[in-house]
Design a protein around this motif. Structure first.
Motif, PDB file in Angstrom:
ATOM      1  N   GLU A  33       0.826  -1.206   0.000  1.00  0.00           N
ATOM      2  CA  GLU A  33       0.000   0.000   0.000  1.00  0.00           C
ATOM      3  C   GLU A  33       0.861   1.257   0.000  1.00  0.00           C
ATOM      4  O   GLU A  33       0.623   2.210  -0.747  1.00  0.00           O
ATOM      5  CB  GLU A  33      -0.922   0.002   1.226  1.00  0.00           C
ATOM      6  CG  GLU A  33      -1.948  -1.121   1.263  1.00  0.00           C
ATOM      7  CD  GLU A  33      -3.144  -0.869   0.361  1.00  0.00           C
ATOM      8  OE1 GLU A  33      -3.200   0.197  -0.281  1.00  0.00           O
ATOM      9  OE2 GLU A  33      -4.029  -1.748   0.309  1.00  0.00           O
ATOM     10  N   ARG A  36       2.698   1.729  -3.408  1.00  0.00           N
ATOM     11  CA  ARG A  36       1.826   2.184  -4.495  1.00  0.00           C
ATOM     12  C   ARG A  36       1.479   3.654  -4.334  1.00  0.00           C
ATOM     13  O   ARG A  36       1.469   4.414  -5.308  1.00  0.00           O
ATOM     14  CB  ARG A  36       0.546   1.356  -4.539  1.00  0.00           C
ATOM     15  CG  ARG A  36       0.716  -0.006  -5.202  1.00  0.00           C
ATOM     16  CD  ARG A  36      -0.612  -0.719  -5.365  1.00  0.00           C
ATOM     17  NE  ARG A  36      -1.499  -0.006  -6.266  1.00  0.00           N
ATOM     18  CZ  ARG A  36      -2.686   0.487  -5.917  1.00  0.00           C
ATOM     19  NH1 ARG A  36      -3.109   0.391  -4.683  1.00  0.00           N
ATOM     20  NH2 ARG A  36      -3.441   1.098  -6.799  1.00  0.00           N
ATOM     21  N   LEU A  37       1.182   4.069  -3.094  1.00  0.00           N
ATOM     22  CA  LEU A  37       0.828   5.470  -2.885  1.00  0.00           C
ATOM     23  C   LEU A  37       2.038   6.370  -3.105  1.00  0.00           C
ATOM     24  O   LEU A  37       1.924   7.466  -3.660  1.00  0.00           O
ATOM     25  CB  LEU A  37       0.251   5.668  -1.485  1.00  0.00           C
ATOM     26  CG  LEU A  37      -0.369   7.044  -1.184  1.00  0.00           C
ATOM     27  CD1 LEU A  37      -1.370   7.447  -2.258  1.00  0.00           C
ATOM     28  CD2 LEU A  37      -1.037   7.050   0.190  1.00  0.00           C
ATOM     29  N   GLN A  40       2.375   6.768  -6.810  1.00  0.00           N
ATOM     30  CA  GLN A  40       1.362   7.654  -7.359  1.00  0.00           C
ATOM     31  C   GLN A  40       1.686   9.118  -7.075  1.00  0.00           C
ATOM     32  O   GLN A  40       1.584   9.974  -7.959  1.00  0.00           O
ATOM     33  CB  GLN A  40      -0.009   7.303  -6.779  1.00  0.00           C
ATOM     34  CG  GLN A  40      -1.151   8.157  -7.308  1.00  0.00           C
ATOM     35  CD  GLN A  40      -1.345   7.998  -8.799  1.00  0.00           C
ATOM     36  OE1 GLN A  40      -1.951   7.042  -9.246  1.00  0.00           O
ATOM     37  NE2 GLN A  40      -0.836   8.933  -9.578  1.00  0.00           N
ATOM     38  N   LEU A  64      -3.923  13.005   0.716  1.00  0.00           N
ATOM     39  CA  LEU A  64      -3.317  11.696   0.466  1.00  0.00           C
ATOM     40  C   LEU A  64      -1.838  11.692   0.840  1.00  0.00           C
ATOM     41  O   LEU A  64      -1.305  10.679   1.296  1.00  0.00           O
ATOM     42  CB  LEU A  64      -3.500  11.294  -0.997  1.00  0.00           C
ATOM     43  CG  LEU A  64      -4.915  10.855  -1.376  1.00  0.00           C
ATOM     44  CD1 LEU A  64      -4.987  10.500  -2.849  1.00  0.00           C
ATOM     45  CD2 LEU A  64      -5.372   9.669  -0.534  1.00  0.00           C
ATOM     46  N   LEU A  68      -0.122   9.172   3.470  1.00  0.00           N
ATOM     47  CA  LEU A  68       1.111   8.407   3.260  1.00  0.00           C
ATOM     48  C   LEU A  68       2.054   8.555   4.448  1.00  0.00           C
ATOM     49  O   LEU A  68       2.622   7.565   4.939  1.00  0.00           O
ATOM     50  CB  LEU A  68       1.801   8.876   1.973  1.00  0.00           C
ATOM     51  CG  LEU A  68       3.174   8.256   1.690  1.00  0.00           C
ATOM     52  CD1 LEU A  68       3.070   6.743   1.535  1.00  0.00           C
ATOM     53  CD2 LEU A  68       3.806   8.889   0.464  1.00  0.00           C
ATOM     54  N   TRP A 383      -8.464   6.943  -4.364  1.00  0.00           N
ATOM     55  CA  TRP A 383      -7.428   5.929  -4.146  1.00  0.00           C
ATOM     56  C   TRP A 383      -8.097   4.580  -3.902  1.00  0.00           C
ATOM     57  O   TRP A 383      -9.020   4.474  -3.108  1.00  0.00           O
ATOM     58  CB  TRP A 383      -6.547   6.297  -2.954  1.00  0.00           C
ATOM     59  CG  TRP A 383      -5.439   5.296  -2.742  1.00  0.00           C
ATOM     60  CD1 TRP A 383      -5.320   4.369  -1.742  1.00  0.00           C
ATOM     61  CD2 TRP A 383      -4.298   5.115  -3.583  1.00  0.00           C
ATOM     62  NE1 TRP A 383      -4.189   3.638  -1.916  1.00  0.00           N
ATOM     63  CE2 TRP A 383      -3.532   4.066  -3.031  1.00  0.00           C
ATOM     64  CE3 TRP A 383      -3.862   5.736  -4.741  1.00  0.00           C
ATOM     65  CZ2 TRP A 383      -2.351   3.629  -3.609  1.00  0.00           C
ATOM     66  CZ3 TRP A 383      -2.682   5.312  -5.318  1.00  0.00           C
ATOM     67  CH2 TRP A 383      -1.945   4.273  -4.756  1.00  0.00           C
TER      68      TRP A 383
END
Length: 559
Positions: A33, A36-37, A40, A64, A68, A383
């Motif tokens: 997770e 991936r964030l 992005q 977001l 993170l 997301w």
């Protein structure tokens, strides 16, 4: 601009909603997770800083990015690198560093910050990109993007193409350093209605692109700092206005307490302005000498931002409900967020088809805002989790002619029918909602939607207490005397109230006596509506209910 966000993000993390609680993930999933964030956000940064394109709304990006950081803290991963900070590519040094501004969470924090300070002023926190202007011998010789607060990009040639920024100055401003916000000019922008409009990203994009210099004409500047300028704020503002920086004087007000700050903040939130704002900045008239300015250490000013019009929240579950007409509604359960002082924990998605179009699963993050009358709505899925398990919706076997009688599979629609018939404009049964109807059904196993008429005062009082039970028993009995049309609506007749009124039918035999041609002569009765009414009148459960109501001597149903 995405500078010195680490300070703001740390504050944002501590004010995150409930989804800031550490998720229960295995180490493998946590790594997936977070990775991936990170990827992005890195992609969004590349588009923003290298191409001047904002792929995602600023507020979504900020939330977001804060998420993170929170995940990294939860699972012990390195979070020392601020992904929101710009790439360190600028080499032009600021004559005076940009300090950044401390964020205050609410009025109480504003009051505490102001307590030991005097000669304070409030300004709108203009949403754009920060810049330093350097004037020497009356000429604009350098314009530098904020960068990392110490060095930035040389924007001189582009700033000189912005008509609203003076190329020459005189007097004390002839040799000065100014700090301000380059913003996208707006005409009558009302923040409360229009929101941020991604103005920060649009201004940054115009400044970073190499093509289309005409777009620079849409920009302007708001000066918020004149290091080593006049000590008296009014003199400072007047000289800026005389030099062509009039917005600073126009939108700077003296304030004595937090109430006055709140008043200015509310006024600018609801008033037409020439720029987008995201809050207010309160600043002391007295400032340190410029040689003492350092990034992150501007303790003579603080910001009180506006509440976001939309918040990112994690979906914690998907819930299905069957309405009184048999339609299946889908609701997303959320980690609680606050919007306009409203605590939001669930949001209606709509039909199963709409849910499949949104493709929302537990663990996803959605952007939620308030529609008219404060009703939460979904703006976007921002997301999606790496592991997505979507629940199976109920069978779509219910319709407007099912579940007048209670069966195990009819539980949800049956209760929905009870809630519907108790509404103010139907039978007006006050003091009993969904929970109350469920409790009655659990205790007395109601046979059909009108079985509650036979409950005694003693039964209702044993279930709900002396006072509430007595009042309900009184209402249940009073409903017997309501007009016939109210009972027909309670039975779910597929007619509008206007059509019922036009028909002037006051008895069951009159409704049953109409043929299709007779129904077609009434207003709002197309062929489809006529078929629905005929099917409803011929339904065996409806006929059974009408006979039962006749036995109860309800007005209009007796032969």
């Amino acid at each position: 601009m995405r500078l010195w966000k680490c300070i703001g993000l740390i504050l944002l993390v501590w004010h995150l909603p409930a989804w800031a609680v550490c998720p229960v993930w295995s180490p493998v999933r946590a790594s997936e997770e977070i990775s991936r964030l990170q990827q992005q956000i890195t992609q969004w940064n590349d588009s923003y800083w290298k191409q001047g394109i904002s792929v995602v709304d600023d507020s979504v990006y900020d939330q977001l990015n804060a998420q993170l950081i929170q995940w990294q803290r939860c699972f012990g991963e390195n979070s020392s690198t601020d992904l929101s900070a710009p790439p360190i590519s600028g080499t032009a040094s600021h004559p005076v560093p940009h300090t950044g501004v401390r964020k205050l969470a609410d009025k109480q924090e504003v009051r505490q910050w102001m307590r030991n300070r005097c000669d304070l002023w409030v300004q709108p926190k203009v949403d754009g990109v920060a810049v330093t202007l350097v004037y020497r011998d009356g000429k604009l010789v350098r314009a530098i993007s904020r960068g990392n607060g110490l060095t930035g990009e040389d924007w001189t040639s582009k700033v000189r193409q912005i008509p609203s920024i003076p190329r020459t100055t005189k007097g004390l401003l002839a040799n000065s350093t100014l700090q301000g916000e380059i913003f996208l000019q707006r005409s009558g922008h009302i923040q409360q209605k229009s929101g941020g409009m991604n103005a920060r990203a649009k201004a940054a994009g115009i400044m970073m692109r190499q093509d289309n210099p005409e777009s620079l004409r849409s920009l302007a500047i708001f000066i918020w700092a004149w290091p080593d300028g006049p000590a008296v704020m009014r003199e400072r503002l007047q000289q800026l206005a005389d030099a062509g920086f009039g917005l600073t004087q126009q939108y700077t007000q003296a304030v004595k307490n937090a109430d006055e700050v709140e008043h200015a903040r509310t006024n600018w939130w609801n008033s037409a302005l020439p720029f987008v704002t995201d809050g207010v900045v309160v600043r002391a008239e007295s400032e340190p000498e410029a040689r003492h300015w350092l990034p992150g250490q501007g303790d003579w000013l603080a910001a009180w931002k506006y509440p976001p019009v939309a918040r990112v929240s994690e979906v914690t579950g998907i819930q299905f409900s069957v309405g009184k007409s048999g339609k299946i509604a889908v609701v997303a359960l959320l980690a609680p967020v606050t919007l306009d002082d409203k605590r939001v924990q669930r949001v209606n998605i709509g039909s199963v088809r709409r849910w499949n179009e949104w493709d929302i699963a537990p663990g996803d993050h959605i952007l939620v805002s308030l529609a008219g009358q404060g009703i939460p709505r979904i703006d976007d899925v921002v997301w999606r989790s790496t592991q997505r398990t979507k629940p199976t919706p109920p069978d779509n076997r219910f319709n407007s002619l099912t579940c007048f009688y209670a069966t195990p599979e009819c539980q949800e629609q049956f209760v929905a029918r009870l809630v519907g018939l108790g509404a103010k404009d139907v039978l007006g049964l006050e003091g009993i909602g969904e929970a109350g109807w469920r409790e009655l059904h659990r205790v007395y196993r109601l046979e059909h939607i009108f079985s509650w008429l036979t409950l005694t005062q003693a039964q209702l009082q044993s279930t709900f207490g002396i006072n509430r039970g007595g009042k309900l028993w009184h209402q249940f009995n009073q409903s017997r005397h309501l007009p016939f049309t109210r009972w027909v609506v309670a039975m779910g007749v597929p007619l509008t109230q206007a059509t019922l009124n036009t028909s002037r039918d006051s008895a069951w035999r009159q409704l049953r006596g109409r043929d299709e041609k007779g129904w077609q002569q009434l207003p709002s009765m197309g062929a489809r509506r006529v078929r629905l009414v005929v099917q409803w009148l011929e339904n065996r459960e409806i006929i059974a209910l009408s006979n039962w109501l006749a036995a109860q001597r309800i007005t209009g149903f007796m032969p």
